[in-house]
Motif scaffolding. Structure first.
Motif, PDB file in Angstrom:
ATOM      1  N   VAL A  57       0.857  -1.187   0.000  1.00 21.95           N
ATOM      2  CA  VAL A  57       0.000   0.000   0.000  1.00 21.95           C
ATOM      3  C   VAL A  57       0.893   1.237   0.000  1.00 21.95           C
ATOM      4  O   VAL A  57       1.803   1.360   0.813  1.00 21.95           O
ATOM      5  CB  VAL A  57      -0.942  -0.010   1.231  1.00 21.95           C
ATOM      6  N   GLN A  58       0.628   2.145  -0.921  1.00 23.55           N
ATOM      7  CA  GLN A  58       1.433   3.353  -1.065  1.00 23.55           C
ATOM      8  C   GLN A  58       0.854   4.537  -0.299  1.00 23.55           C
ATOM      9  O   GLN A  58       1.592   5.304   0.298  1.00 23.55           O
ATOM     10  CB  GLN A  58       1.569   3.719  -2.551  1.00 23.55           C
ATOM     11  N   SER A  59      -0.464   4.681  -0.331  1.00 23.37           N
ATOM     12  CA  SER A  59      -1.095   5.798   0.369  1.00 23.37           C
ATOM     13  C   SER A  59      -2.502   5.406   0.796  1.00 23.37           C
ATOM     14  O   SER A  59      -3.138   4.563   0.175  1.00 23.37           O
ATOM     15  CB  SER A  59      -1.148   7.038  -0.527  1.00 23.37           C
ATOM     16  N   VAL A  60      -2.957   6.060   1.879  1.00 25.72           N
ATOM     17  CA  VAL A  60      -4.295   5.814   2.416  1.00 25.72           C
ATOM     18  C   VAL A  60      -4.934   7.155   2.716  1.00 25.72           C
ATOM     19  O   VAL A  60      -4.302   8.038   3.291  1.00 25.72           O
ATOM     20  CB  VAL A  60      -4.229   4.971   3.715  1.00 25.72           C
ATOM     21  N   SER A  61      -6.199   7.304   2.321  1.00 32.49           N
ATOM     22  CA  SER A  61      -6.943   8.509   2.686  1.00 32.49           C
ATOM     23  C   SER A  61      -8.393   8.115   2.946  1.00 32.49           C
ATOM     24  O   SER A  61      -8.881   7.091   2.464  1.00 32.49           O
ATOM     25  CB  SER A  61      -6.857   9.572   1.585  1.00 32.49           C
ATOM     26  N   LEU A  62      -9.059   8.963   3.706  1.00 34.22           N
ATOM     27  CA  LEU A  62     -10.435   8.709   4.092  1.00 34.22           C
ATOM     28  C   LEU A  62     -11.204  10.008   3.940  1.00 34.22           C
ATOM     29  O   LEU A  62     -10.934  10.978   4.642  1.00 34.22           O
ATOM     30  CB  LEU A  62     -10.472   8.209   5.541  1.00 34.22           C
ATOM     31  N   LYS A  63     -12.134  10.035   2.989  1.00 30.33           N
ATOM     32  CA  LYS A  63     -12.912  11.243   2.730  1.00 30.33           C
ATOM     33  C   LYS A  63     -14.366  10.870   2.525  1.00 30.33           C
ATOM     34  O   LYS A  63     -14.685   9.969   1.745  1.00 30.33           O
ATOM     35  CB  LYS A  63     -12.409  11.965   1.477  1.00 30.33           C
ATOM     36  N   LYS A  64     -15.249  11.560   3.244  1.00 24.88           N
ATOM     37  CA  LYS A  64     -16.696  11.410   3.116  1.00 24.88           C
ATOM     38  C   LYS A  64     -17.137   9.953   3.241  1.00 24.88           C
ATOM     39  O   LYS A  64     -17.993   9.484   2.503  1.00 24.88           O
ATOM     40  CB  LYS A  64     -17.180  11.992   1.796  1.00 24.88           C
ATOM     41  N   GLY A  65     -16.523   9.223   4.155  1.00 28.05           N
ATOM     42  CA  GLY A  65     -16.923   7.846   4.407  1.00 28.05           C
ATOM     43  C   GLY A  65     -16.422   6.837   3.392  1.00 28.05           C
ATOM     44  O   GLY A  65     -16.900   5.713   3.340  1.00 28.05           O
ATOM     45  N   MET A  68      -9.934   5.217   0.683  1.00 21.41           N
ATOM     46  CA  MET A  68      -9.236   5.131  -0.597  1.00 21.41           C
ATOM     47  C   MET A  68      -7.784   4.779  -0.321  1.00 21.41           C
ATOM     48  O   MET A  68      -7.145   5.403   0.531  1.00 21.41           O
ATOM     49  CB  MET A  68      -9.316   6.465  -1.338  1.00 21.41           C
ATOM     50  N   PHE A  69      -7.280   3.793  -1.054  1.00 23.92           N
ATOM     51  CA  PHE A  69      -5.865   3.468  -0.922  1.00 23.92           C
ATOM     52  C   PHE A  69      -5.326   2.992  -2.256  1.00 23.92           C
ATOM     53  O   PHE A  69      -6.056   2.529  -3.126  1.00 23.92           O
ATOM     54  CB  PHE A  69      -5.610   2.446   0.195  1.00 23.92           C
ATOM     55  N   VAL A  70      -4.020   3.142  -2.411  1.00 23.10           N
ATOM     56  CA  VAL A  70      -3.335   2.808  -3.657  1.00 23.10           C
ATOM     57  C   VAL A  70      -2.330   1.706  -3.358  1.00 23.10           C
ATOM     58  O   VAL A  70      -1.561   1.800  -2.410  1.00 23.10           O
ATOM     59  CB  VAL A  70      -2.607   4.046  -4.239  1.00 23.10           C
ATOM     60  N   THR A  71      -2.359   0.656  -4.192  1.00 23.12           N
ATOM     61  CA  THR A  71      -1.401  -0.438  -4.050  1.00 23.12           C
ATOM     62  C   THR A  71      -0.517  -0.493  -5.287  1.00 23.12           C
ATOM     63  O   THR A  71      -0.950  -0.145  -6.386  1.00 23.12           O
ATOM     64  CB  THR A  71      -2.108  -1.793  -3.871  1.00 23.12           C
TER      65      THR A  71
END
Length: 133
Positions: A57-65, A68-71
């Motif tokens: 996993v490169q990045s993790v974000s959480l917006k409006k429920g 989102m993450f990038v692998t």
């Protein structure tokens, strides 16, 4: 006549011992299977429980429920989106002791609850991200 009668009694007695011992073995197998099932149930393992681990996993974000993450895969980067609202989801941010630092683990306990574990190596504040819209 007495020998024939006693032979028949001995043969019937042997058959009854064979039947009783076979029934005892069947009961032992059933009780062992029942004990195994009870032990698995007491430890919380449900037959429908599943675990999915996303690695690299490169990045993790959480917006409006939405989580989102990038692998990173050999084919390139993949974006993953997971809707958290209107579901029984437990977000957990834990130290990466039992899992790789760059991974996210989704655990379905089989009882309609999903536990999402995010290592603390990712800089994300779950409380702020879930409370802001």
């Amino acid at each position: 006549m007495l020998t024939t009668f006693s032979s028949i009694i001995i043969i019937l007695f042997c058959f009854s011992l064979f039947y009783v011992s076979d029934e005892a073995e069947t009961n032992k197998e059933k009780s062992a299977a029942l004990r195994e099932h009870n032990a698995r149930f007491q430890h919380g393992q449900h037959p429908l429980a599943k675990t999915k681990m996303f690695t690299r996993v490169q990045s993790v974000s959480l917006k409006k429920g939405i989580l989102m993450f990038v692998t990173a895969d050999p084919d390139g980067l993949n974006e993953h989106f997971f809707l958290l609202r209107d579901k029984n989801v437990i977000l957990a941010k834990k130290p990466a002791i039992g899992m790789p630092r760059n991974s996210i683990k989704f655990e379905d306990d089989g009882h309609n609850t999903l536990v999402v574990t995010i290592p603390d190596s990712f800089d994300i504040d779950l409380l702020t991200a879930m409370s802001s819209d």
